[in-house]
Design an enzyme around this catalytic site. Structure first.
Site, PDB file in Angstrom:
ATOM      1  N   GLU A 132      31.101 -12.256  10.732  1.00  0.00           N
ATOM      2  CA  GLU A 132      30.536 -12.631   9.426  1.00  0.00           C
ATOM      3  C   GLU A 132      29.931 -11.384   8.776  1.00  0.00           C
ATOM      4  O   GLU A 132      29.464 -10.470   9.463  1.00  0.00           O
ATOM      5  CB  GLU A 132      29.498 -13.737   9.699  1.00  0.00           C
ATOM      6  CG  GLU A 132      28.759 -14.365   8.569  1.00  0.00           C
ATOM      7  CD  GLU A 132      29.554 -14.959   7.434  1.00  0.00           C
ATOM      8  OE1 GLU A 132      30.384 -14.226   6.865  1.00  0.00           O
ATOM      9  OE2 GLU A 132      29.289 -16.111   7.056  1.00  0.00           O
ATOM     10  N   ASP A 133      29.946 -11.350   7.452  1.00  0.00           N
ATOM     11  CA  ASP A 133      29.384 -10.182   6.759  1.00  0.00           C
ATOM     12  C   ASP A 133      27.857 -10.178   6.801  1.00  0.00           C
ATOM     13  O   ASP A 133      27.235  -9.207   7.209  1.00  0.00           O
ATOM     14  CB  ASP A 133      29.896 -10.109   5.307  1.00  0.00           C
ATOM     15  CG  ASP A 133      29.640 -11.404   4.503  1.00  0.00           C
ATOM     16  OD1 ASP A 133      29.177 -12.408   5.083  1.00  0.00           O
ATOM     17  OD2 ASP A 133      29.928 -11.394   3.287  1.00  0.00           O
ATOM     18  N   PHE A 170      19.389  -8.059  -2.374  1.00  0.00           N
ATOM     19  CA  PHE A 170      20.801  -8.401  -2.557  1.00  0.00           C
ATOM     20  C   PHE A 170      21.622  -7.133  -2.411  1.00  0.00           C
ATOM     21  O   PHE A 170      21.415  -6.156  -3.131  1.00  0.00           O
ATOM     22  CB  PHE A 170      21.053  -9.065  -3.910  1.00  0.00           C
ATOM     23  CG  PHE A 170      22.371  -9.772  -3.938  1.00  0.00           C
ATOM     24  CD1 PHE A 170      22.489 -11.063  -3.440  1.00  0.00           C
ATOM     25  CD2 PHE A 170      23.512  -9.136  -4.408  1.00  0.00           C
ATOM     26  CE1 PHE A 170      23.721 -11.711  -3.421  1.00  0.00           C
ATOM     27  CE2 PHE A 170      24.752  -9.774  -4.401  1.00  0.00           C
ATOM     28  CZ  PHE A 170      24.846 -11.064  -3.901  1.00  0.00           C
ATOM     29  N   ARG A 199      33.110  -4.529  -3.548  1.00  0.00           N
ATOM     30  CA  ARG A 199      33.539  -4.709  -2.150  1.00  0.00           C
ATOM     31  C   ARG A 199      34.095  -3.415  -1.562  1.00  0.00           C
ATOM     32  O   ARG A 199      34.075  -3.213  -0.357  1.00  0.00           O
ATOM     33  CB  ARG A 199      34.635  -5.784  -2.065  1.00  0.00           C
ATOM     34  CG  ARG A 199      34.167  -7.199  -2.363  1.00  0.00           C
ATOM     35  CD  ARG A 199      35.240  -8.193  -1.948  1.00  0.00           C
ATOM     36  NE  ARG A 199      35.052  -9.523  -2.499  1.00  0.00           N
ATOM     37  CZ  ARG A 199      34.265 -10.461  -1.964  1.00  0.00           C
ATOM     38  NH1 ARG A 199      33.583 -10.210  -0.878  1.00  0.00           N
ATOM     39  NH2 ARG A 199      34.163 -11.657  -2.521  1.00  0.00           N
ATOM     40  N   ASP A 217      22.236 -15.044   5.640  1.00  0.00           N
ATOM     41  CA  ASP A 217      21.117 -15.105   4.704  1.00  0.00           C
ATOM     42  C   ASP A 217      20.293 -16.355   5.040  1.00  0.00           C
ATOM     43  O   ASP A 217      19.453 -16.317   5.938  1.00  0.00           O
ATOM     44  CB  ASP A 217      21.713 -15.132   3.291  1.00  0.00           C
ATOM     45  CG  ASP A 217      20.682 -15.131   2.193  1.00  0.00           C
ATOM     46  OD1 ASP A 217      19.573 -14.632   2.409  1.00  0.00           O
ATOM     47  OD2 ASP A 217      20.975 -15.637   1.089  1.00  0.00           O
TER      48      ASP A 217
HETATM   49  P1  IMP Z   1      24.050 -18.051   3.857  1.00  0.00           P
HETATM   50  O1  IMP Z   1      22.901 -18.237   2.912  1.00  0.00           O
HETATM   51  O2  IMP Z   1      23.610 -17.448   5.179  1.00  0.00           O
HETATM   52  O3  IMP Z   1      24.837 -19.305   4.014  1.00  0.00           O
HETATM   53  O4  IMP Z   1      25.010 -16.977   3.190  1.00  0.00           O
HETATM   54  C1  IMP Z   1      25.982 -17.396   2.292  1.00  0.00           C
HETATM   55  C2  IMP Z   1      26.829 -16.271   1.802  1.00  0.00           C
HETATM   56  O5  IMP Z   1      26.137 -15.694   0.698  1.00  0.00           O
HETATM   57  C3  IMP Z   1      27.134 -15.088   2.728  1.00  0.00           C
HETATM   58  O6  IMP Z   1      28.224 -15.301   3.592  1.00  0.00           O
HETATM   59  C4  IMP Z   1      27.490 -14.029   1.705  1.00  0.00           C
HETATM   60  O7  IMP Z   1      28.840 -14.149   1.297  1.00  0.00           O
HETATM   61  C5  IMP Z   1      26.569 -14.382   0.533  1.00  0.00           C
HETATM   62  N1  IMP Z   1      25.417 -13.490   0.518  1.00  0.00           N
HETATM   63  C6  IMP Z   1      24.162 -13.729   0.953  1.00  0.00           C
HETATM   64  N2  IMP Z   1      23.376 -12.661   0.753  1.00  0.00           N
HETATM   65  C7  IMP Z   1      24.181 -11.729   0.175  1.00  0.00           C
HETATM   66  C8  IMP Z   1      23.950 -10.382  -0.271  1.00  0.00           C
HETATM   67  O8  IMP Z   1      22.845  -9.808  -0.182  1.00  0.00           O
HETATM   68  N3  IMP Z   1      25.021  -9.747  -0.804  1.00  0.00           N
HETATM   69  C9  IMP Z   1      26.253 -10.318  -0.930  1.00  0.00           C
HETATM   70  N4  IMP Z   1      26.505 -11.561  -0.520  1.00  0.00           N
HETATM   71  C10 IMP Z   1      25.471 -12.270   0.025  1.00  0.00           C
END
Ligand code: IMP
Length: 197
Positions: free
Chosen positions: A115-116, A168, A181, A119
């Site tokens: 996973e990247d 972010f 990207r 959050d």
């Molecule tokens: P979650 O809130 O952990 O479910 O994250 C949801 C998705 O939001 C991640 O997989 C990313 O694609 C995107 N995301 C959350 N924070 C960032 C950020 O700082 N930069 C870019 N994408 C983000």
């Protein structure tokens, strides 16, 4: 950690003003060193001949997954899954949709989710539930970035590249409205206000 303050204003065709990239958080060299260390840790933990089934979560993980698997020595197979996490402003709304499933079954196989960024943890939480229900022999997760102060739900991560503050970030696969990207480094966008997608 190297923090270089710069302002790059990139041209955009939209009528919105282009976001400014304010700070390089991790250089390409720092990322590569960390990814190699993560690959060594995964190799050390995976000592069977059973290939590790690596599942990249698109789109954000594609650069990280490409570098990680090339640094790994463990036998592996590769698959991708596409998830849409809908944002409410800068925060995941919790509405998650599976847009493209895995190509192969994972029952009885060791699986590594790549996973990247984690959050709120909602995407990973969802993915864990979906994949665990398919009875893999093991299920681990590697994420390049984690924002621990933002966690809203339990999302177990076994290998973390960098823990970051609530900023972010873009680059190295991560986007803001599908841009940035391609950057080889990870940078902070100020103000942290991604549009809904
Ligand atoms: P979650 O809130 O952990 O479910 O994250 C949801 C998705 O939001 C991640 O997989 C990313 O694609 C995107 N995301 C959350 N924070 C960032 C950020 O700082 N930069 C870019 N994408 C983000």
């Amino acid at each position: 950690m190297l923090a270089i303050s710069i302002v790059i204003v990139c041209g955009v065709a939209d009528d919105m003003p282009p976001p400014a990239i304010d700070t390089i958080l991790y250089t390409a060299e720092e990322i590569q060193a960390r990814v190699r260390a993560m690959a060594r840790a995964i190799d050390a933990d995976h000592q069977t001949d059973d290939p590790l089934h690596v599942v990249g979560v698109l789109k954000g993980s594609f650069v990280f997954a490409a570098d990680l698997i090339r640094a790994m020595r463990t036998p592996l197979t590769l698959d991708f899954i596409v998830i849409a996490s809908y944002l409410d402003g800068a925060t995941s709304s919790g509405e998650i949709q599976l847009l493209k499933d895995l190509d192969s079954a994972i029952e009885g196989r060791p699986v590594l989710i790549v996973e990247d960024i984690v959050d709120t943890g909602r995407t990973l939480h969802y993915l864990h539930a979906v994949l665990r229900a398919r009875a893999p022999s093991s299920l681990k997760t590697a994420c390049l970035l984690s924002k621990p102060t933002r966690r809203a739900v339990d999302a177990p991560v076994d290998y973390v590249g960098f823990e970051i503050d609530d900023r972010f970030v873009v680059g190295y696969g991560l986007d803001h409205a599908e841009r940035f990207r391609h950057l080889p480094h990870i940078a902070v966008i100020e103000p942290p206000a991604p549009p809904p997608r």
